[in-house]
Write an enzyme that holds these catalytic residues in place. Sequence first.
Site, mmCIF file in Angstrom:
data_model
loop_
_atom_site.group_PDB
_atom_site.id
_atom_site.type_symbol
_atom_site.label_atom_id
_atom_site.label_comp_id
_atom_site.label_asym_id
_atom_site.label_seq_id
_atom_site.Cartn_x
_atom_site.Cartn_y
_atom_site.Cartn_z
ATOM 1 N N PRO A 9 0.799 -1.226 0.000
ATOM 2 C CA PRO A 9 0.000 0.000 0.000
ATOM 3 C C PRO A 9 0.830 1.275 0.000
ATOM 4 C CG PRO A 9 -0.108 -1.089 2.138
ATOM 5 C CD PRO A 9 0.554 -2.051 1.196
ATOM 6 N N ASN A 10 0.300 2.254 -0.702
ATOM 7 C CA ASN A 10 0.855 3.616 -0.797
ATOM 8 C C ASN A 10 2.113 3.720 -1.654
ATOM 9 O OD1 ASN A 10 -1.110 4.934 0.938
ATOM 10 N ND2 ASN A 10 -0.178 3.738 2.588
ATOM 11 N N ARG A 17 5.114 10.992 -2.494
ATOM 12 C CA ARG A 17 4.896 10.679 -1.102
ATOM 13 C C ARG A 17 6.172 10.874 -0.285
ATOM 14 N NH1 ARG A 17 4.757 4.541 1.155
ATOM 15 N NH2 ARG A 17 4.085 5.077 3.247
ATOM 16 N N TYR A 22 11.282 8.639 1.156
ATOM 17 C CA TYR A 22 11.209 7.552 0.173
ATOM 18 C C TYR A 22 11.904 7.857 -1.146
ATOM 19 C CZ TYR A 22 7.837 5.715 3.501
ATOM 20 O OH TYR A 22 7.244 5.238 4.637
ATOM 21 N N ASN A 73 8.020 -5.509 -1.166
ATOM 22 C CA ASN A 73 7.992 -4.404 -0.212
ATOM 23 C C ASN A 73 6.550 -4.349 0.293
ATOM 24 O OD1 ASN A 73 7.883 -2.096 1.268
ATOM 25 N ND2 ASN A 73 8.937 -0.805 -0.228
ATOM 26 N N ALA A 76 3.197 -0.720 4.711
ATOM 27 C CA ALA A 76 2.712 -0.738 6.095
ATOM 28 C C ALA A 76 2.230 -2.120 6.534
ATOM 29 C CB ALA A 76 1.591 0.286 6.259
ATOM 30 N N HIS A 79 4.101 -4.368 9.076
ATOM 31 C CA HIS A 79 3.990 -4.233 10.529
ATOM 32 C C HIS A 79 2.655 -4.726 11.072
ATOM 33 C CE1 HIS A 79 7.341 -1.778 9.350
ATOM 34 N NE2 HIS A 79 6.555 -0.898 8.760
ATOM 35 N N ASP A 86 1.374 -15.483 6.412
ATOM 36 C CA ASP A 86 0.883 -16.859 6.281
ATOM 37 C C ASP A 86 0.846 -17.294 4.821
ATOM 38 O OD1 ASP A 86 0.620 -17.026 9.002
ATOM 39 O OD2 ASP A 86 -1.571 -17.011 9.032
ATOM 40 N N GLU A 97 12.411 -9.523 1.537
ATOM 41 C CA GLU A 97 11.654 -8.347 1.976
ATOM 42 C C GLU A 97 12.531 -7.111 1.828
ATOM 43 O OE1 GLU A 97 10.603 -8.652 6.117
ATOM 44 O OE2 GLU A 97 10.075 -6.536 6.258
ATOM 45 N N HIS A 99 12.757 -2.637 1.968
ATOM 46 C CA HIS A 99 12.188 -1.340 2.349
ATOM 47 C C HIS A 99 13.091 -0.236 1.834
ATOM 48 C CE1 HIS A 99 9.295 -3.303 4.893
ATOM 49 N NE2 HIS A 99 10.275 -4.066 5.331
ATOM 50 N N LEU A 100 12.471 0.785 1.293
ATOM 51 C CA LEU A 100 13.225 1.947 0.822
ATOM 52 C C LEU A 100 13.900 2.642 1.998
ATOM 53 C CD1 LEU A 100 10.335 3.082 -1.450
ATOM 54 C CD2 LEU A 100 12.612 2.624 -2.339
ATOM 55 N N SER A 101 13.125 2.888 3.032
ATOM 56 C CA SER A 101 13.658 3.588 4.211
ATOM 57 C C SER A 101 14.254 2.584 5.190
ATOM 58 C CB SER A 101 12.535 4.378 4.894
ATOM 59 O OG SER A 101 11.553 3.496 5.412
ATOM 60 N N ARG A 106 13.298 4.598 12.362
ATOM 61 C CA ARG A 106 12.054 5.370 12.363
ATOM 62 C C ARG A 106 11.190 5.019 13.581
ATOM 63 N NH1 ARG A 106 9.400 4.878 6.687
ATOM 64 N NH2 ARG A 106 8.219 6.645 7.547
ATOM 65 N N ARG A 110 7.451 0.627 13.420
ATOM 66 C CA ARG A 110 8.018 0.096 12.171
ATOM 67 C C ARG A 110 9.161 -0.889 12.441
ATOM 68 N NH1 ARG A 110 5.688 3.531 8.236
ATOM 69 N NH2 ARG A 110 5.316 5.594 9.087
HETATM 70 O O1 LIG Z 1 4.895 2.169 3.238
HETATM 71 C C1 LIG Z 1 5.955 2.022 3.842
HETATM 72 C C2 LIG Z 1 7.188 1.921 3.082
HETATM 73 C C3 LIG Z 1 8.261 1.043 3.699
HETATM 74 O O2 LIG Z 1 7.973 -0.314 3.440
HETATM 75 C C4 LIG Z 1 9.591 1.376 2.990
HETATM 76 O O3 LIG Z 1 9.744 0.984 1.842
HETATM 77 O O4 LIG Z 1 10.455 2.055 3.561
HETATM 78 C C5 LIG Z 1 8.365 1.244 5.209
HETATM 79 C C6 LIG Z 1 7.022 1.050 5.866
HETATM 80 O O5 LIG Z 1 7.127 1.263 7.270
HETATM 81 C C7 LIG Z 1 6.018 2.045 5.315
HETATM 82 O O6 LIG Z 1 4.737 1.819 5.878
#
Ligand SMILES: O=C1C[C@@](O)(C(=O)O)C[C@@H](O)[C@@H]1O
Length: 144
Positions: A9-10, A17, A22, A73, A76, A79, A86, A97, A99-101, A106, A110
């Site tokens: 998501p997002n 964003r 990011y 990725n 959210a 978490h 599953d 897995e 993550h950009l950040s 943070r 997270r």
């Molecule tokens: O949506 C995201 C992006 C994220 O997965 C990252 O790529 O850094 C980190 C997550 O905590 C956050 O909710």
Amino acid sequence: MKILVLHGPNLNMLGLREPEIYGSFSLADINQILIADAEKLGASLEFLQSNHEGALVDAIHAAFNQKAGILINPGAYTHTSVAIRDAIAAVHLPTVEVHLSNVYKREEFRHHSYIAPVAVGQISGFGVNSYRLGLQALVQHLTG
Ligand SMILES: O=C1C[C@@](O)(C(=O)O)C[C@@H](O)[C@@H]1O
């Protein structure tokens, strides 16, 4: 070697964003970079971005017996989602897995990943290079 690339998501909002967190790459930019990398690595990629947990679960199920591994990725859902965890455990596909950040730098919420225990590994904090390193690591894992 077919790999499923999932964006949670997002992540469709990348570029707009919170660019200070990011970065300025759009999701299309990231996918293009990964396609070029995959070609060199001898992998072919299928992409899905979804803001819906069930759609991500469905995509993971559909990868069973069809894909060699998953690069994800989970955004959210990292978490919160027992369902995505599953699903990965159910299909038993090697999963990396990313993550950009750097999620550990943070907010505390997270710091926990439901996905990490069912992943081969996790890469966090390198922006678009998290995806690139993740893809490379997944391919090397799959080719031994
Ligand atoms: O949506 C995201 C992006 C994220 O997965 C990252 O790529 O850094 C980190 C997550 O905590 C956050 O909710």
